[in-house]
Write a protein that holds these residues in place. Structure first.
Motif, mmCIF file in Angstrom:
data_model
loop_
_atom_site.group_PDB
_atom_site.id
_atom_site.type_symbol
_atom_site.label_atom_id
_atom_site.label_comp_id
_atom_site.label_asym_id
_atom_site.label_seq_id
_atom_site.Cartn_x
_atom_site.Cartn_y
_atom_site.Cartn_z
ATOM 1 N N ARG A 29 -1.043 4.223 51.836
ATOM 2 C CA ARG A 29 -1.417 4.455 50.268
ATOM 3 C C ARG A 29 -1.475 6.012 49.551
ATOM 4 O O ARG A 29 -0.848 6.153 48.588
ATOM 5 N N GLU A 30 -2.031 6.567 50.532
ATOM 6 C CA GLU A 30 -2.000 8.160 50.171
ATOM 7 C C GLU A 30 -0.659 8.779 49.964
ATOM 8 O O GLU A 30 -0.296 9.557 48.997
ATOM 9 N N GLN A 31 0.249 8.323 51.074
ATOM 10 C CA GLN A 31 1.613 9.160 50.869
ATOM 11 C C GLN A 31 2.554 8.036 50.028
ATOM 12 O O GLN A 31 3.705 8.565 50.013
ATOM 13 N N GLN A 32 2.074 7.040 49.593
ATOM 14 C CA GLN A 32 3.020 6.004 48.721
ATOM 15 C C GLN A 32 4.181 5.715 49.652
ATOM 16 O O GLN A 32 5.297 5.797 49.156
ATOM 17 N N SER A 33 3.910 5.400 50.824
ATOM 18 C CA SER A 33 5.327 5.156 51.825
ATOM 19 C C SER A 33 5.005 4.162 52.642
ATOM 20 O O SER A 33 3.922 3.555 52.996
ATOM 21 N N GLY A 34 6.334 3.547 53.358
ATOM 22 C CA GLY A 34 6.088 2.624 54.247
ATOM 23 C C GLY A 34 7.374 1.650 54.270
ATOM 24 O O GLY A 34 8.567 2.204 53.946
ATOM 25 N N TYR A 35 7.246 0.612 54.778
ATOM 26 C CA TYR A 35 8.532 -0.227 54.945
ATOM 27 C C TYR A 35 8.000 -1.840 54.920
ATOM 28 O O TYR A 35 6.947 -2.165 55.170
ATOM 29 N N VAL A 36 9.233 -2.617 54.660
ATOM 30 C CA VAL A 36 9.084 -4.154 54.809
ATOM 31 C C VAL A 36 10.391 -4.948 54.991
ATOM 32 O O VAL A 36 11.610 -4.249 54.866
ATOM 33 N N PHE A 37 10.274 -5.790 55.990
ATOM 34 C CA PHE A 37 11.528 -6.590 56.308
ATOM 35 C C PHE A 37 11.060 -7.843 56.409
ATOM 36 O O PHE A 37 10.293 -8.257 56.451
ATOM 37 N N PHE A 38 12.103 -8.818 56.314
ATOM 38 C CA PHE A 38 12.251 -10.202 56.407
ATOM 39 C C PHE A 38 13.254 -10.697 57.360
ATOM 40 O O PHE A 38 14.245 -9.977 57.310
ATOM 41 N N THR A 39 13.101 -11.445 58.182
ATOM 42 C CA THR A 39 14.069 -12.180 59.023
ATOM 43 C C THR A 39 14.161 -13.462 58.975
ATOM 44 O O THR A 39 13.182 -14.217 58.666
ATOM 45 N N ASN A 40 15.375 -14.210 59.242
ATOM 46 C CA ASN A 40 15.356 -15.636 59.338
ATOM 47 C C ASN A 40 15.446 -16.326 60.735
ATOM 48 O O ASN A 40 16.106 -17.018 60.751
ATOM 49 N N CYS A 41 14.425 -15.910 61.370
ATOM 50 C CA CYS A 41 14.548 -16.478 63.053
ATOM 51 C C CYS A 41 13.004 -16.095 63.374
ATOM 52 O O CYS A 41 12.122 -15.470 62.514
ATOM 53 N N ASN A 42 12.653 -16.378 64.549
ATOM 54 C CA ASN A 42 11.519 -16.247 65.330
ATOM 55 C C ASN A 42 11.362 -14.943 66.244
ATOM 56 O O ASN A 42 10.477 -15.004 67.047
ATOM 57 N N LYS A 43 12.353 -14.087 65.718
ATOM 58 C CA LYS A 43 12.236 -12.739 66.592
ATOM 59 C C LYS A 43 11.881 -11.640 65.747
ATOM 60 O O LYS A 43 12.045 -10.631 66.355
ATOM 61 N N GLY A 44 11.238 -11.663 64.912
ATOM 62 C CA GLY A 44 10.726 -10.570 64.047
ATOM 63 C C GLY A 44 9.906 -9.893 64.455
ATOM 64 O O GLY A 44 9.885 -8.515 64.291
ATOM 65 N N GLY A 45 8.877 -10.243 65.378
ATOM 66 C CA GLY A 45 7.912 -9.441 65.960
ATOM 67 C C GLY A 45 8.501 -8.694 66.953
ATOM 68 O O GLY A 45 8.251 -7.387 67.095
ATOM 69 N N ASP A 46 9.402 -9.078 67.737
ATOM 70 C CA ASP A 46 10.131 -8.283 68.764
ATOM 71 C C ASP A 46 11.063 -6.990 68.310
ATOM 72 O O ASP A 46 11.179 -5.845 68.591
ATOM 73 N N PHE A 47 11.706 -7.578 67.077
ATOM 74 C CA PHE A 47 12.199 -6.610 66.162
ATOM 75 C C PHE A 47 11.363 -5.450 65.764
ATOM 76 O O PHE A 47 11.852 -4.296 65.792
ATOM 77 N N ASN A 48 10.341 -5.892 65.083
ATOM 78 C CA ASN A 48 9.549 -4.907 64.604
ATOM 79 C C ASN A 48 8.968 -3.505 65.676
ATOM 80 O O ASN A 48 9.099 -2.500 65.540
ATOM 81 N N GLU A 49 8.961 -4.149 66.942
ATOM 82 C CA GLU A 49 8.395 -3.264 67.967
ATOM 83 C C GLU A 49 9.773 -2.254 68.176
ATOM 84 O O GLU A 49 9.533 -1.025 68.399
ATOM 85 N N ARG A 50 10.880 -2.919 68.270
ATOM 86 C CA ARG A 50 12.143 -1.974 68.440
ATOM 87 C C ARG A 50 12.199 -1.049 67.265
ATOM 88 O O ARG A 50 12.727 0.129 67.508
#
Length: 367
Positions: free
Chosen positions: A337-358
């Motif tokens: 919030r302080e830096q007003q920065s970040g990211y968001v993503f959406f995937t259409n499968c059950n591999k989003g968690g592994d992708f986030n780590e990568r």
């Protein structure tokens, strides 16, 4: 659930559009070209079918990509209008919606919800009369995640599928979609709506004032025409997200029914970080630690919860996040919030968690 993240260092991105560089908080820089190449390597037969991702820097979207395939059978390519299930990222948006109504005096965060609308599903347990909107939003209501899967201990002799309380409301933490469902029914009742009309009211109260596009809680023709297919281990799953009997696409799914994509959700996150549309005190309440989570618990790195938002240590102060997992759709956001920065993503499968780590490893190391 998305696994515990690698490091708080990787999270908030500082992007220079002039030099086309992405700078992480540990001082490393990564070019947009390198990020493009990394994302391309994550989408395809051995990875994600499709991906919608946006990066926020200083309150602005500075990077967005929609890659991959909307439907593996037809090989329909994904595009900027492709819509995903947001899964539990729905909860942060719903929390904002509730706080808008709190500011308007429609309800109070600390008034027991039964005073607005008695709840027959659990009326046999008088303790439910302690549940407030605050408890629902910070997951201290005592309600299970879903009555259809999170069953009571067998020694309590509660029938499977019956709603129950895990503990006295307000005394402990337990992640609960049921609480959000109850609160959505209360909101519908207070605003003279029902679960099939509440999304129209949400559009007037949130999407239109914030200038959001492609952000809905109930089905409409745009979703029908642009929703991508979700997959579990390569198998297509065609269903509207629902955890309760008879729930369908007409319902306002406060806990997991939001449909959107990265740009629409990123614009919501920007408004959220700026406190747009909320009184300053109310906006601060959303980000405030409402409950501290026990040390050593399996909370995917979170140390506390605000109102509809997870809280964890970041490189500079607290970071805020939420995971989404409907099985065939997974998603994630993380913001500072302080830096007003970040990211968001959406995937259409059950591999989003592994992708986030990568993805976070790439932000940290460039590899």
């Amino acid at each position: 659930m998305i696994k515990k993240l690698i490091s708080a260092l990787v999270l908030v991105l500082l992007v220079s559009a002039v030099h086309a560089q992405i700078k992480t908080l540990n001082g490393k820089t990564i070019s947009q070209t390198a990020l493009d190449q990394f994302l391309a390597s994550q989408v395809g037969p051995a990875g994600l079918p499709g991906l919608s991702l946006a990066i926020i820097n200083n309150g602005k979207i500075v990077y967005h990509r929609a890659l991959g395939t909307a439907n593996l059978e037809t090989q329909l390519p994904l595009n900027n209008q492709s819509v995903f299930e947001a899964a539990s990222l729905s909860k942060t948006v719903f929390a904002y919606f509730v706080l808008r109504l709190v500011d308007q005096g429609v309800l109070n965060l600390d008034t027991p919800l039964y005073k607005y609308m008695p709840y027959e599903d659990i009326a046999d347990d008088e303790r439910y009369k302690l549940i407030t909107a605050r408890m629902v939003l910070d997951h201290t209501s005592g309600l299970p995640n879903w009555r259809t899967s999170d069953f009571a201990d067998s020694t309590r002799h509660i029938a499977k599928g019956a709603l129950y309380l895990k503990f006295k409301p307000g005394t402990d933490y337990a992640y609960s979609g049921e609480g959000y469902y109850y609160l959505s029914k209360v909101i519908a009742n207070l605003t003279k709506n029902n679960l099939t009309t509440l999304d129209s009211f949400f559009q007037k109260e949130v999407s239109i004032p914030l200038g959001l596009s492609n952000v809905w809680f109930s089905s409409n023709p745009f979703i029908t025409n642009h929703k991508v297919t979700g997959y579990v281990n390569g198998k297509a799953i065609h269903r509207w997200p629902g955890s309760l009997p008879k729930q369908d696409s007409t319902w306002f799914g406060a806990a997991g029914g939001l449909h959107t994509e990265a740009v629409g959700y990123a614009n919501f996150l920007i408004a959220l970080m700026k406190g747009k549309g909320l009184r300053k005190k109310t906006a601060n309440e959303l980000f405030k630690v409402q409950i501290t989570l026990p040390a050593g618990g399996d909370f995917d790195g979170d140390t506390g919860w605000g109102l509809g938002i997870g809280i964890r240590p970041g490189f500079q102060g607290n970071d805020y996040n939420h995971r989404g997992n409907n099985g065939n759709f997974q998603s994630y956001y993380r913001i500072n919030r302080e830096q007003q920065s970040g990211y968001v993503f959406f995937t259409n499968c059950n591999k989003g968690g592994d992708f986030n780590e990568r993805l976070e490893k790439f932000f940290l190391t460039g590899k």
